[in-house]
Scaffold this active site. Structure first.
Site, PDB file in Angstrom:
ATOM      1  N   GLY A 111     -27.474 -13.103 -17.756  1.00 39.92           N
ATOM      2  CA  GLY A 111     -26.636 -12.128 -18.822  1.00 39.92           C
ATOM      3  C   GLY A 111     -25.085 -12.053 -18.217  1.00 39.92           C
ATOM      4  N   ALA A 169     -23.818 -10.210 -17.323  1.00 39.63           N
ATOM      5  CA  ALA A 169     -23.401  -9.998 -15.997  1.00 39.63           C
ATOM      6  C   ALA A 169     -23.375 -10.701 -14.648  1.00 39.63           C
ATOM      7  CB  ALA A 169     -23.605  -8.228 -15.182  1.00 39.63           C
ATOM      8  N   SER A 176     -30.972  -9.692 -22.192  1.00 42.24           N
ATOM      9  CA  SER A 176     -31.257  -8.419 -22.582  1.00 42.24           C
ATOM     10  C   SER A 176     -30.021  -8.267 -23.584  1.00 42.24           C
ATOM     11  CB  SER A 176     -31.471  -7.554 -23.063  1.00 42.24           C
ATOM     12  OG  SER A 176     -30.946  -6.977 -21.599  1.00 42.24           O
ATOM     13  N   ALA A 225     -28.464  -8.065 -28.136  1.00 42.64           N
ATOM     14  CA  ALA A 225     -27.816  -6.742 -28.064  1.00 42.64           C
ATOM     15  C   ALA A 225     -27.382  -6.983 -29.821  1.00 42.64           C
ATOM     16  CB  ALA A 225     -26.474  -6.841 -27.846  1.00 42.64           C
ATOM     17  N   GLU A 257     -19.733   3.936 -33.429  1.00 45.10           N
ATOM     18  CA  GLU A 257     -20.932   4.210 -33.362  1.00 45.10           C
ATOM     19  C   GLU A 257     -20.947   5.561 -32.845  1.00 45.10           C
ATOM     20  OE1 GLU A 257     -23.036   1.135 -30.900  1.00 45.10           O
ATOM     21  OE2 GLU A 257     -22.841  -0.307 -32.566  1.00 45.10           O
ATOM     22  N   HIS A 294     -33.984   4.278 -28.039  1.00 44.62           N
ATOM     23  CA  HIS A 294     -32.699   3.822 -29.422  1.00 44.62           C
ATOM     24  C   HIS A 294     -33.094   4.537 -30.515  1.00 44.62           C
ATOM     25  CE1 HIS A 294     -29.946   2.031 -32.526  1.00 44.62           C
ATOM     26  NE2 HIS A 294     -29.959   1.522 -32.000  1.00 44.62           N
ATOM     27  N   ARG A 338     -26.874   9.447 -28.665  1.00 42.91           N
ATOM     28  CA  ARG A 338     -28.596   8.467 -28.834  1.00 42.91           C
ATOM     29  C   ARG A 338     -29.289   9.369 -28.108  1.00 42.91           C
ATOM     30  NH1 ARG A 338     -27.580   2.406 -27.142  1.00 42.91           N
ATOM     31  NH2 ARG A 338     -26.528   1.828 -29.107  1.00 42.91           N
ATOM     32  N   HIS A 358     -35.078   1.554 -25.165  1.00 45.27           N
ATOM     33  CA  HIS A 358     -33.777   0.808 -24.975  1.00 45.27           C
ATOM     34  C   HIS A 358     -32.753   0.533 -23.786  1.00 45.27           C
ATOM     35  CE1 HIS A 358     -31.265  -1.372 -27.649  1.00 45.27           C
ATOM     36  NE2 HIS A 358     -30.234  -0.500 -27.378  1.00 45.27           N
ATOM     37  N   GLU A 360     -27.189  -3.920 -16.147  1.00 45.88           N
ATOM     38  CA  GLU A 360     -28.178  -2.943 -16.527  1.00 45.88           C
ATOM     39  C   GLU A 360     -29.015  -2.382 -15.078  1.00 45.88           C
ATOM     40  OE1 GLU A 360     -30.667  -3.231 -20.037  1.00 45.88           O
ATOM     41  OE2 GLU A 360     -31.655  -1.157 -19.201  1.00 45.88           O
ATOM     42  N   ARG A 363     -26.676   6.248 -21.454  1.00 44.12           N
ATOM     43  CA  ARG A 363     -25.116   5.390 -22.213  1.00 44.12           C
ATOM     44  C   ARG A 363     -24.419   5.347 -23.539  1.00 44.12           C
ATOM     45  NH1 ARG A 363     -24.706   0.690 -23.990  1.00 44.12           N
ATOM     46  NH2 ARG A 363     -27.713   0.330 -24.641  1.00 44.12           N
ATOM     47  N   SER A 378     -22.207  -1.063 -22.393  1.00 41.23           N
ATOM     48  CA  SER A 378     -22.972  -1.926 -21.608  1.00 41.23           C
ATOM     49  C   SER A 378     -22.709  -3.173 -21.864  1.00 41.23           C
ATOM     50  CB  SER A 378     -25.046  -2.077 -22.537  1.00 41.23           C
ATOM     51  OG  SER A 378     -24.897  -2.644 -23.608  1.00 41.23           O
TER      52      SER A 378
HETATM   53  C1  SIN Z   1     -27.173  -1.842 -31.253  1.00 42.24           C
HETATM   54  O1  SIN Z   1     -26.825  -2.175 -31.797  1.00 42.24           O
HETATM   55  O2  SIN Z   1     -27.734  -0.347 -31.445  1.00 42.24           O
HETATM   56  C2  SIN Z   1     -27.889  -1.576 -29.604  1.00 42.24           C
HETATM   57  C3  SIN Z   1     -26.125  -1.492 -29.325  1.00 42.24           C
HETATM   58  C4  SIN Z   1     -26.424  -1.077 -27.449  1.00 42.24           C
HETATM   59  O3  SIN Z   1     -27.177  -0.421 -27.428  1.00 42.24           O
HETATM   60  O4  SIN Z   1     -25.214   0.136 -27.413  1.00 42.24           O
END
Ligand code: SIN
Length: 512
Positions: A14, A16, A43, A47, A108, A224, A269, A328, A352, A363, A368
């Site tokens: 991934g 990292a 993962s 995203a 966000e 999430h 979150r 999530h 992760e 987080r 991430s």
């Molecule tokens: C999302 O698009 O809501 C996930 C992105 C994240 O986990 O930071």
């Protein structure tokens, strides 16, 4: 068994792992990258929302403060400092590798300003494609890419990790390595309903634990807030949908977030996830409403989510979308310092799989992917700075194997006892019930199940030991945050002791 030698073995393909391998190659090191999926697996590719990094040097303070606030006192300040300082230049590198970020940046949950770069709602996919393209282009005798390769166990000599046994498509291979860098992702597959991909089985945590490395803060699990769950499968609806103005409504059609947090739908979150669960319990359902944004805008801005929900018969632009929290991201992991060093020499971790101290108890959204870049690069550089000629390997460590048929029952136990809300009685009952049959073969599925069985027990024990509520860990009978923020550090050894270790007192000191 075939034997090969390398300076750096990276496990995981991934963001990292891929970025770590490219960084190590840029310093001239010999690298083997082994990943159990194709390079575009893991993962990262799932995203949606974007990648967070300070927009300009002047945004570093604010991004750090937002990260610290979301982490509820449990972030390590030096990790946050390193992250906000390094992230922007690595995001520019992605642009150089061909990631076509939109000129529009989005907002966000938990961010005090719009700073999330994105490529629509398929940001991870674009990053994954660019990194795997760069790796394929750099393939050479000095960079071996082993796709579909599973690390069965690490090898340890004189207290240091010196290699691994890898199950490849052409049979088992013993890799002697100057250093091993784990970038295997989290353990969302410990839960029955998760947005994590099937490969999220905590392999790196299990391997590190076997090698004697400390794990940290496993009880912090991020739900999430907005998944659409259909036939037991969670379909992510990106947080950016709320960043663009999406609203949450309960079954009475009321917008309810003002009763939970002044930041409404853009609270961190953990807060939004618990609020949604409470409203579902009280009224029967919660919907995400994007209708006021206009169907054309919604479909153009979120084509991936539009297509995924269309397969369930839902129109993102026109329908109320029934949402619920789903597992999530796992904040806990292999304890590392800010250079990705674990507590075992020769073993590094990034992304992760690691607990670098960046995320604390929760987080911040979209940190991430940038975490993978920052700490992948740091871990690669740190590993190379101490590389020696690979020493002789000893025998491989024994790997616990579990019958994969036991997993549904184990997942149900974890979901019941260590979901959004936990309590001592439930956790004790789960630990008493925690038993799994050993597998008769050492195939990949049995090894993955073995990692999950070990991690599940450690998570339950950490959740029981933490008698407070903080971020992604909420105890119904200890509903408030304790006065002192302390990590739960799991130290391998007989029974695996849990130590409570206060957060470092370091100061951030960006601005005077
Ligand atoms: C999302 O698009 O809501 C996930 C992105 C994240 O986990 O930071």
């Amino acid at each position: 068994m075939n034997r090969v030698e390398t300076e750096l073995l990276v496990v995981g393909g991934g963001v990292a792992g891929a970025y770590a391998a490219l960084t190590a190659r840029s310093y001239g090191a010999d690298v083997i990258l082994a990943c159990k999926t194709p390079l575009t697996g893991g993962s990262t590719r799932w995203a949606q929302g974007g990648i967070a990094a300070p927009l300009a040097p002047g945004d570093e303070d604010a991004h750090a403060q937002d990260t610290l606030k979301a982490g509820r006192g449990l972030c390590e300040p030096d990790a946050v400092h390193a992250f906000v300082r390094d992230a922007r230049s690595h995001v520019e590198t992605l642009r150089d590798l061909g990631v076509a970020f939109s000129p529009h940046v989005t907002l966000e949950g938990g961010h005090s300003r719009a700073r999330i770069r994105h490529t629509g709602d398929a940001t991870g996919h674009a990053i994954s494609a660019a990194l795997s393209g760069a790796l394929q282009a750099a393939r050479s005798p000095a960079l071996t890419l082993l796709e579909g390769a599973f690390v069965r166990n690490l090898r340890v000599a004189g207290g240091a990790v010196v290699g691994a046994d890898v199950l490849t498509r052409n049979g088992p291979v013993q890799v002697r390595a100057g250093a091993v860098l784990l970038a295997t992702g989290g353990f969302g597959q410990l839960y029955p309903v998760t947005t994590a991909p099937p490969e999220g089985t905590g392999d790196g945590l299990g391997l590190a634990w076997q090698a004697g490395a400390a794990l940290r803060d496993l009880e912090f699990v991020q739900f999430h807030p907005t998944a659409v769950v259909h036939d037991g499968t969670a379909h992510l609806v990106t947080e950016a949908a709320r960043g663009e103005g999406g609203q949450l409504l309960n079954a009475r059609g009321e917008r309810f977030m003002q009763r939970y947090d002044p930041a409404l739908e853009l609270a961190p979150r953990d807060v939004v996830a618990r609020a949604i669960a409470a409203e579902i319990a009280a009224t029967g359902r919660v919907d995400l409403d994007l209708r006021h944004l206009g169907a054309t805008f919604v479909r153009q801005r979120f084509p991936t989510v539009t297509a995924s929900l269309a397969r369930l018969g839902l129109d993102l632009g026109r329908d109320l979308i029934p949402v619920q929290p789903a597992v999530h991201y796992t904040m806990g992991g292999v304890q590392t310092d800010v250079q990705g060093r674990t507590t075992v020499p020769g073993l590094y971790a990034a992304g992760e799989v690691a607990s670098s101290g960046l995320h604390g108890a929760n987080r911040l959204a979209s940190n991430s992917l940038s975490e993978g870049l920052v700490f992948g690069a740091r871990a690669a550089r740190a590993a190379l700075s101490v590389l020696k000629v690979p020493p002789a390997c000893t025998d491989g460590l024994p790997a616990p194997v579990t019958d994969p048929a036991a997993l549904p029952a184990l997942r149900a136990v974890v979901a019941q006892a260590a979901g959004l809300q936990r309590n001592a009685a439930g956790l004790r009952a789960a630990l008493a019930a925690w038993a799994w049959p050993a597998a008769t073969t050492g195939c990949r599925a049995a090894l993955e199940a073995g990692h999950l069985a070990v991690i599940g027990e450690l998570l339950l024990r950490s959740a029981l030991a933490r008698e407070e509520s903080r971020g992604g860990h909420h105890r119904t009978e200890h509903a408030w945050e304790g006065a002192v923020a302390a990590h739960s550090v799991l130290v391998p050894g007989v029974g695996g002791r849990i130590q409570s270790v206060p957060v470092s007192p370091a100061v951030l000191g960006f601005t005077a």
